[in-house]
Design a protein around this motif. Structure first.
Motif, PDB file in Angstrom:
ATOM      1  N   ARG A 140       0.756  -1.082   0.004  1.00  0.00           N
ATOM      2  CA  ARG A 140      -0.062   0.145   0.313  1.00  0.00           C
ATOM      3  C   ARG A 140       1.049   1.136   0.082  1.00  0.00           C
ATOM      4  N   SER A 177      -0.152  -0.718  -4.714  1.00  0.00           N
ATOM      5  CA  SER A 177      -1.099  -1.811  -4.670  1.00  0.00           C
ATOM      6  C   SER A 177      -2.239  -1.454  -3.247  1.00  0.00           C
ATOM      7  N   ASP A 219      -8.878  -2.874  -2.999  1.00  0.00           N
ATOM      8  CA  ASP A 219      -9.576  -2.105  -4.617  1.00  0.00           C
ATOM      9  C   ASP A 219      -9.427  -2.633  -5.202  1.00  0.00           C
ATOM     10  N   SER A 235      -7.367  -0.770  -8.274  1.00  0.00           N
ATOM     11  CA  SER A 235      -5.482  -1.067  -8.004  1.00  0.00           C
ATOM     12  C   SER A 235      -5.130  -2.237  -7.894  1.00  0.00           C
ATOM     13  N   ASN A 293      -4.866  -2.850 -11.674  1.00  0.00           N
ATOM     14  CA  ASN A 293      -4.039  -1.034 -12.021  1.00  0.00           C
ATOM     15  C   ASN A 293      -2.303  -2.579 -12.257  1.00  0.00           C
TER      16      ASN A 293
END
Length: 240
Positions: free
Chosen positions: A37, A64, A68, A71, A74
């Motif tokens: 995170r 990341s 989520d 996230s 991505n």
């Protein structure tokens, strides 16, 4: 699986089990993306992994949040952009809140479930197409707490019981695509989990690199054979 130049994504890889797994994969010549995170924590851990690595494989750090889905998507897209494929996904990110049900807050419950269980779900949802393309491997890090309940463990037990069952169901869903799916269920591991500070007194515990070696062993297993659920525990725990 021929491991050299394969590509792995390890969630929660900036420390603890995730870092140990990433290091073991790099030692096999596998490119590794680790997530945290914290962007700074991910970058610092990747730099440390690269500094210790004697192969041509490379580690990258990505910010990341497994809670989520976007996230996670991505992160997978960044891995594909950096390395071109994705062969191994290790859903390792996890937390623990331990308290009697009388004292456990709804926020602690939700954070535990969202990180440990929903995080594993989002991780495979984000990466399943890439793993179909590579006929890759999805590995979750559950826990012996995913089969053995204990006092003050309602949130953690629920999350890890869930991860164990979730992974076994996903294994049945995805093996028709040539994707292997396993869950590893460690006992006591010497990490910073739950505020622990690793020291010589933790020498009896499983070490993070031991879990890394186990992941490598799974990847080297003949394609016809799938150890779908692996319990691992310290050989000689201290006497009570």
């Amino acid at each position: 699986m021929n491991l050299k130049n394969k590509v792995a994504l390890v969630t929660g890889g900036s420390k603890g089990i995730g870092f140990g797994v990433a290091q073991s994969l790099l030692n096999q010549g596998i490119h590794v993306a680790i997530t945290s995170r914290s962007r700074a924590a991910a970058s610092e851990a990747a730099d440390l992994l690269n500094a210790k690595n004697n192969t041509e494989a490379k580690a990258i750090g990505l910010q990341s949040d497994v809670r989520d889905l976007e996230s996670q998507k991505n992160a997978v897209n960044q891995v594909l952009k950096s390395f071109g494929s994705l062969d191994v996904v290790v859903a390792n990110a996890g937390i623990g809140h331990f308290a009697s049900i009388e004292d456990l807050t709804s926020e602690q419950w939700q954070e535990t479930i969202d990180t440990n269980l929903t995080g594993a779900f989002y991780t495979i949802k984000a990466s399943v197409d890439a793993l179909k393309a590579s006929k890759g491997y999805y590995i979750t890090i559950s826990s012996l707490a995913g089969t053995n309940f204990f006092a003050n463990g309602s949130a953690y037990n629920a999350s890890k019981f869930g991860v164990t069952g979730f992974t076994q169901a996903v294994m049945l869903d995805l093996r028709k695509y040539g994707i292997k799916v396993s869950t590893i269920m460690p006992g006591s591991v010497s990490t910073h989990f739950n505020g622990n500070e690793p020291s010589d007194s933790d020498a009896w515990k499983i070490q993070s690199e031991d879990i890394g070696e186990l992941v490598v062993d799974l990847l080297k297993m003949h394609p016809r054979t799938l150890p779908s659920k692996i319990e691992v525990r310290p050989t000689t725990p201290p006497s009570k």
